[in-house]
Structures are given as structure tokens and as C-alpha cells.
Design a protein around this motif. Structure first.
Motif, PDB file in Angstrom:
ATOM      1  N   GLN A  70       0.307  -1.424   0.342  1.00  0.00           N
ATOM      2  CA  GLN A  70      -0.110   0.076   0.438  1.00  0.00           C
ATOM      3  C   GLN A  70       0.616   0.879   0.303  1.00  0.00           C
ATOM      4  O   GLN A  70       0.648   2.371  -0.769  1.00  0.00           O
ATOM      5  N   ARG A  71       2.102   1.037   0.901  1.00  0.00           N
ATOM      6  CA  ARG A  71       2.727   2.038   0.768  1.00  0.00           C
ATOM      7  C   ARG A  71       3.347   2.522  -0.223  1.00  0.00           C
ATOM      8  O   ARG A  71       3.434   3.630  -0.694  1.00  0.00           O
ATOM      9  N   ASP A  82       0.790   4.264  -2.597  1.00  0.00           N
ATOM     10  CA  ASP A  82       1.021   5.390  -2.314  1.00  0.00           C
ATOM     11  C   ASP A  82       1.790   6.854  -2.182  1.00  0.00           C
ATOM     12  O   ASP A  82       2.105   7.747  -3.168  1.00  0.00           O
TER      13      ASP A  82
END
Ligand code: SF4
Lengths: 373, 338
Positions: free
Chosen positions: A158-159, A162
Motif C-alpha cells: 500500500q505504501r 501511495d
């Protein structure tokens, strides 16, 4: 006093051991011996590390189950990871996978020695750091494990997502605990009267998740921490439930595990993953027992991204890991145990992993240590 | 920082820059004794017929950690290897391998730390060498020290003399060094302060019981592989074994907590300022008493006994009344901690 000392008090341990012996005496007179499966490899290690097996009453047997992520991962997975490294990709992995041998005797450690870019991570975030440090290289995170490790791996992806870091993907072989427990019961070759359930996985899926096992399969389930007193208390509860024929779920680790689990982690799993059939060493292919990345996250899936497929691997000749994982055999019953297979030159993954049953028995429970001094 | 403030290849090249480097950084600190005229080899006065000789290399990462740095470690490690062999260190050699680009200020800090530690241990630097390698060819700074020492009268240490019934002693808490370095390297922050390395000379501990040396069978400093490794080394192939008691093993709270957190068995983690000794039962209490009277042995303890069975194995009696084997650590559990 250390936090954990409170859970290792000698006097409390003595009291619990006495209780366990009393309950077991009752249980034996009612229904004979009891076999409990500890699902999680870390429980197996804790039993060894604290010398608990020697304190069990006669007739109570602990069987190691399919809860060691490295052990249940199919042999073909390592082969694919090596191929990816050899194609020039960076491989980020937890240390445990490094020494796991393929049937041909190759390993990620050997691949690294040949010049493959294989980086050991302590946390999945290290993969992000590696990718950031070498922007010219694409990285693949080796993502195996149960619900416990799934959440941090997804948080890492997810990081990357993002941050717009395009060079990181994962070779996913995630597993779900419940289908494996059901498969062990369905296999039927090992009698199991109840389950000692893993604490960390349970923090994610919740204690209530084990109701299927209790209600559909009639086996009591007790969630327990890794401290020796946690384990002893859970065994007291399990013996009592089995003796009374009550197939219930008990949460002896309520200080950490909630009934409903961790909704945030569950949401992350739903966002990123969908259930799929998965191959387990020792148990074969089980429907709905694994996860793969959803279609809309395919760019993070190393298999789809690089056009590779993890094929069914062959286990090393003579290795009985499958039988050990399914609880059909204790490690010393494997003809290779200690003779051909040791942690220094492991034949199968169960001898490599820090959660592997063979490693635990080798490390803590070899015959001479079990003998009274 | 300009190029002049960093290590350059020419600092090891044998020319003017090297001469200046030696003058300014080495001789300024170590030029008192045999290094005064920078001989190729030093001639040293010696008493007695025997020397005890050892060497070790230091590659710890990070170079500075709570409780010490690579400079003091490079002195303590070698002095301690001599001490637990029953010898007092007299002279050390000091070889540096420096990476091009390393700030000279850092070299200075390390050398000052070497000088302070050497003085505290009562050893001189008798000879040395400096090499510089290109960027990326070593990780900052590596040190090798070799040490020669004089035997302390009375010590005849050997595993062969150990008998069942002998006691196993440790001079303080275990695992502090390895976990302090690991926490510093991985930047693990621990509430209430993390582990602090025990890096220190142990010669005082050895000398304070020298009059009982005849009853001390064997000593080690439990560095790489920790208590588990030295005890296993002691029992391997012997007709007896060792049983230690979990509750008696001294453990600093911060070290215990971090080991727990990381799932590391603290028995496998290195110390750099402890002595493990096996001695005759009659002197065990007295040794522990004398160690405890010292600042560097305050937490000394009698942790176990030599047993007839199981032979060749180390067994731990656990807090919960169980027993288990204490195995050798495997693989690269904690790389580059010394
Ligand atoms: S002892 Fe080795 S060969 Fe046998 S099952 Fe375990 S890992 Fe496989």
C-alpha cells in the motif's frame, strides 16, 4: 521484572502442571488418551524452548500442525524465486527462506553467493528501503505466511502504491489457517481431539473464526499466547473440554485477541486479496485455502508482472516434511532426522525454519536432553 | 566537508600524506613507547619463559553503539581473550583498514577510544599498520589487534580437568553487547532505554581470584554465539555435560525484553565483558563473592553444575520446571557484532 517473567512464574507453573495432571487423570478414566494439535510453529518452538513436553501428563500428546509458513510453502516457490533473482530482479525475503533447499539442492543463499541480488529483511518495510536505495532495479518481495504476515506485507505494498513506487511487487503464496485445520481433520490419518490455536493469527481473524472447527467438526479450540503459562492454562482448558465432550471455542489470550479480530487488517485483506486454491506441502491443493492479489492489483503480483508461474515442486527425496506438517509423524520418526538432516545441512524446510517442527525437535528435544540428568 | 577532512587513498600510499597521517593521528596518541621512532618492528623487554599470543579482527556495525565503539572493543576483545586464557595482556598491535572517504574526525574518535581503553587495560601499542582501500571496498573502518601477554601464575586452564560436581559461574548479565549493537544497527527504539553493551576488560575479574587459580578449571569470554556457544564448546565430546538453571542466569531487563521482542534466544547472544568459569565446588561461593564485590562483577552468579548425564550436552532447567537442550546457534543470527 520483565513483562514475560510474570508469565513464567515457577509457582504458578507448578500449580498449572498439577491441575493438568489431575484433569488428565479424569479424562483418561472417561475416554482414554488425548491428542492436541498446536497449529502454529511458534507454539511448537515455545513448547521446546521451555521444556514443556516433559511436564505433560501421561496420555496427553502434543502434535505439531501445519502452521509454519516456510514449511507449508510448496517446493516450487523457491525455484521460482531463484529464477526471478537470476533474471536480474532484486529479491527481498525473510531470512528463514534463504536456506530452504530445492529438490536439486539449490537455495536462495546459494543464488546470492552466485551473485544474485537477494536481500534479507527483518520487516517487509525493508523491501521498500531496498527498492528506494537501488532505483535502477525492480524488486520482488517474497510474501508467504498466514494472516499474521499478510497484513504488514499488504501495508508495505500500500505504501509503495501511495508513494508511486512502481518497482516493487510480491511473489504471493499466502495461506489461511482455518482450511488447513479442516484439511488435517479431513485427512483423518491422525486422531486430533482439540486445537491449541495461534495467538498472532487470531488477533487478525478473531477467536470467533474457530467456531466452524468447533461446531462443524466437533473439536474444541483454545486460543493461547506463547508464554509457557499461557500454554499450560490453555492445555488445562482443552483437556477439560475434551473430557466433557464440549466442542467450544475458548479464548485464553483475551488480553490481546478479540472475538472479532482486527477489522482494519481484515479490510486491507479484502481490498487487496481474493481467496484462491493453494498448494500445501503435506496437504496438497486445498480449495479456498490461500489468497492471491486481486485483478486490479495485478501490477504488484510478480507472477503476472513477469509472466512466471510457481509450478508444483518436488520435495527432496526421502524428506517426510509432508507427514510432519500434517501431524502424521513426529520429526524423530523421519529416517533422515539427525542422520542426514540437521539445521546445518537441512534436507527439508521443517529443519530450516525457525518455526519448523524438525528444527524445534532437533534444537530442544533430542533424546539426551529428554533423559533425566 | 572538504577532501582534506576525509581519508584518501594517498593516506595509505607510503608518501608524504601517509607520513603526515601517521604523525598526526597515530604517533600523537601512541608515540610514547616502542612506537616513538616508528620502527618496522618493535623490540620488547620480556620476563619469564612463556608468552600468550592471540589476534582478532573487528568489523562491528555500527561503529558506535550504546556502551562502546569499535576502538574500545578492539582493545577489550583481544585483552579479554588473553585474560580468560590466564594471561595479562602487555602489548597489542593495531592494524587499521580504512575506506576512502571516511571522515578523519571519525578515525580520530576511534583512535582516541583505542588509546583510552589501552591505558585502562594497562597495555601498550607496540606496532601497527594502516591501509586504505577504495570506496566500497570495505565498510568504513576495520581493525585488527593482536596481543601478547604474560601468564598469571597458578592458572592451568583446561577442559580436561573438569569433573562432575564442578560449578559453572558467570560474572554478570548476558547478551547485552549483541543486542545493544543490533538495536543500534536496526534503530530499534526501546521505551525506557535499550540494552547497553558490556564491553569492558575482564582482567580484573581474573586477577582477583588468581590465588584460587588451581581450583579454576576453565574460563572463556562468551563472545560470538554467547553463553550457549562456549558451554557447548566445553562439553562437546566429553564424558559429562552441563546443566544450567534459567532463573539463575543474570539478565538485564532491557536486554531480556528486546530478546523477547525479537524472538532471539539470549543464551546465543554475545557478551564483551563477562567471564564464564568452571571451578571446583569448594571455591564457587568465594569466587562469586569476590566478583560481586567489584563494580564489573556485581551481578555474578553460580548458574549451574557439571553433570554426569547427559554427557556431551548442555541442558537448561527452565523457569517452568521443564528441561531442554541448549543448542549451538546457527547461521547468521547476528552478523557483525564484533
Ligand atoms: S527431518 Fe529433515 S528430511 Fe525429515 S521431515 Fe524433517 S526436514 Fe524433512
Amino acid at each position: 521484572m520483565r513483562y514475560s517473567d510474570g508469565f513464567r512464574q515457577p509457582a504458578a507453573a507448578e500449580a498449572l502442571v498439577r491441575m493438568l495432571h489431575e484433569r488428565m487423570a479424569v479424562a483418561r478414566s472417561r475416554r482414554g488418551a488425548i491428542a492436541v494439535m498446536e497449529v502454529c510453529g511458534t507454539h511448537t518452538m515455545a513448547v521446546g524452548r521451555h521444556g514443556l513436553r516433559r511436564r505433560l501428563p501421561e496420555g496427553l500428546r502434543l502434535i505439531s500442525g501445519p502452521g509454519c509458513p516456510v514449511c507449508v510453502t510448496d517446493a516450487g516457490y523457491i525455484q521460482t524465486a531463484i529464477e526471478l533473482a537470476e533474471s536480474g530482479l532484486g529479491i527481498a525475503t525473510f531470512g528463514d527462506l534463504l536456506q530452504v533447499p530445492t529438490a536439486g539442492g539449490d537455495s536462495l543463499a546459494a543464488c546470492r553467493a552466485r551473485g544474485g541480488r537477494v536481500q534479507v529483511c527483518y520487516s517487509p518495510l525493508d523491501a521498500l528501503r531496498a527498492a528506494a536505495a537501488e532505483p535502477g532495479r525492480e524488486w520482488v518481495l517474497l510474501a508467504i505466511g498466514f494472516e499474521t504476515t499478510i497484513a504488514p506485507v499488504l501495508a508495505t505494498l500500500q505504501r509503495a502504491h501511495d508513494a508511486g513506487l512502481g518497482g516493487l511487487s510480491a511473489l504471493v503464496a499466502f495461506k489461511r489457517v482455518l482450511p488447513a485445520m479442516e484439511a488435517v481433520l479431513a485427512d483423518g490419518r491422525t486422531a486430533i481431539d482439540g486445537f491449541l490455536c495461534p495467538p498472532h493469527v487470531s488477533t487478525v481473524i478473531g477467536a470467533a473464526a474457530y467456531r466452524t472447527i468447533a461446531e462443524r467438526h466437533g473439536r474444541p479450540c483454545v486460543v493461547a499466547g506463547f508464554e509457557p503459562l499461557d500454554i499450560l492454562a490453555a492445555l488445562v482448558a482443552l483437556v477439560e473440554l475434551v473430557a466433557e465432550g464440549r466442542a467450544e471455542v475458548r479464548n485464553e489470550y483475551a488480553r490481546v485477541v478479540k472475538e472479532e479480530g482486527n477489522p482494519r487488517a481484515q479490510r486491507l485483506i479484502e481490498e487487496w486479496l481474493e481467496p484462491c486454491a493453494a498448494r500445501w506441502r503435506g496437504l496438497g491443493e486445498l480449495p479456498n485455502s490461500g489468497y492471491r492479489l486481486r485483478e486490479d492489483r495485478a501490477r504488484y503480483d510478480a507472477e503476472r508482472r513477469y509472466g512466471v508461474t510457481v509450478r508444483t515442486g518436488r520435495d527432496a527425496p526421502g524428506c517426510r516434511c509432508g507427514d510432519v506438517i500434517a501431524g502424521r509423524m513426529d520429526p524423530p520418526q523421519c529416517p533422515l532426522f539427525r542422520r542426514m538432516c540437521t539445521p546445518d545441512s537441512p534436507v527439508g524446510p521443517c529443519m530450516v525454519s525457525s518455526e519448523g517442527s524438525c528444527a524445534a525437535w532437533f534444537k530442544y528435544e533430542r533424546a539426551e536432553a529428554a533423559a533425566p540428568g | 566537508m572538504s577532501a582534506e577532512d576525509r581519508v584518501q587513498l594517498a593516506h595509505g600510499g607510503g608518501g608524504r600524506m601517509m607520513a603526515e597521517f601517521i604523525e598526526r593521528h597515530i604517533r600523537a596518541r601512541f608515540g610514547e613507547g616502542p612506537l616513538r621512532d616508528l620502527p618496522d618492528a618493535s623490540r620488547l623487554a620480556w620476563t619469564g619463559p612463556e608468552v600468550v599470543f592471540t589476534t582478532d579482527s573487528y568489523v562491528v556495525q555500527p561503529r558506535r553503539f550504546p556502551g562502546g565503539d569499535i576502538g574500545s572493543l578492539a582493545v577489550h576483545g583481544t585483552v579479554n581473550d588473553l585474560a580468560v586464557s590466564g594471561a595479562r595482556a602487555r602489548w597489542l598491535s593495531l592494524s587499521l583498514i580504512l575506506e576512502e572517504g571516511l571522515p578523519l574526525a571519525e578515525v580520530d574518535e576511534v583512535l582516541s577510544s583505542v588509546a583510552v581503553a589501552a591505558r585502562a587495560c594497562g597495555v601498550g601499542i607496540a606496532t601497527g599498520d594502516t591501509k586504505v582501500v577504495g570506496r566500497g571496498q570495505c565498510d568504513g573502518l576495520f581493525i585488527n589487534t593482536a596481543g601478547i601477554g604474560e601468564p598469571i601464575a597458578g592458572y592451568a586452564l583446561s577442559c580436561e580437568t573438569i569433573r562432575p560436581g564442578d560449578r559453572v559461574l558467570v560474572s554478570g548479565t548476558i547478551g547485552d553487547h549483541g543486542l545493544a549493537v543490533l538495536a543500534a544497527r536496526e534503530r530499534i527504539s526501546v521505551a525506557g532505554g535499550g540494552p547497553v553493551s558490556d564491553s569492558a576488560p575482564v582482567i580484573g575479574l581474573v586477577e582477583t581470584v588468581a590465588d584460587l587459580a588451581g581450583a579454576v578449571r576453565w574460563m572463556r569470554d562468551p563472545t560470538r554465539g554467547g553463553l550457549a556457544a562456549v558451554l557447548n564448546e566445553c562439553v562437546t565430546g566429553r564424558p559429562w555435560g552441563i546443566e544450567i538453571v534459567e532463573q539463575r542466569i543474570p539478565l538485564a531487563p532491557a536486554t531480556g525484553a528486546l530478546a523477547e521482542l525479537l524472538g532471539v534466544d539470549v543464551l546465543h547472544v554475545a557478551c564483551e565483558g563477562r567471564v564464564v568459569a568452571v571451578c571446583a565446588a569448594e571455591v564457587a561461593e568465594e569466587i562469586v563473592r569476590r566478583w560481586r564485590a567489584r563494580a564489573d562483577g556485581r551481578q555474578a552468579a553460580d548458574i549451574g553444575v557439571v553433570v554426569e548425564r547427559p554427557a556431551g550436552a548442555v541442558v537448561l532447567a527452565t523457569r517452568v520446571g521443564g528441561r531442554r537442550l541448549v543448542d549451538l546457534p546457527r547461521g547468521e543470527l547476528l552478523p557483525r557484532i564484533c
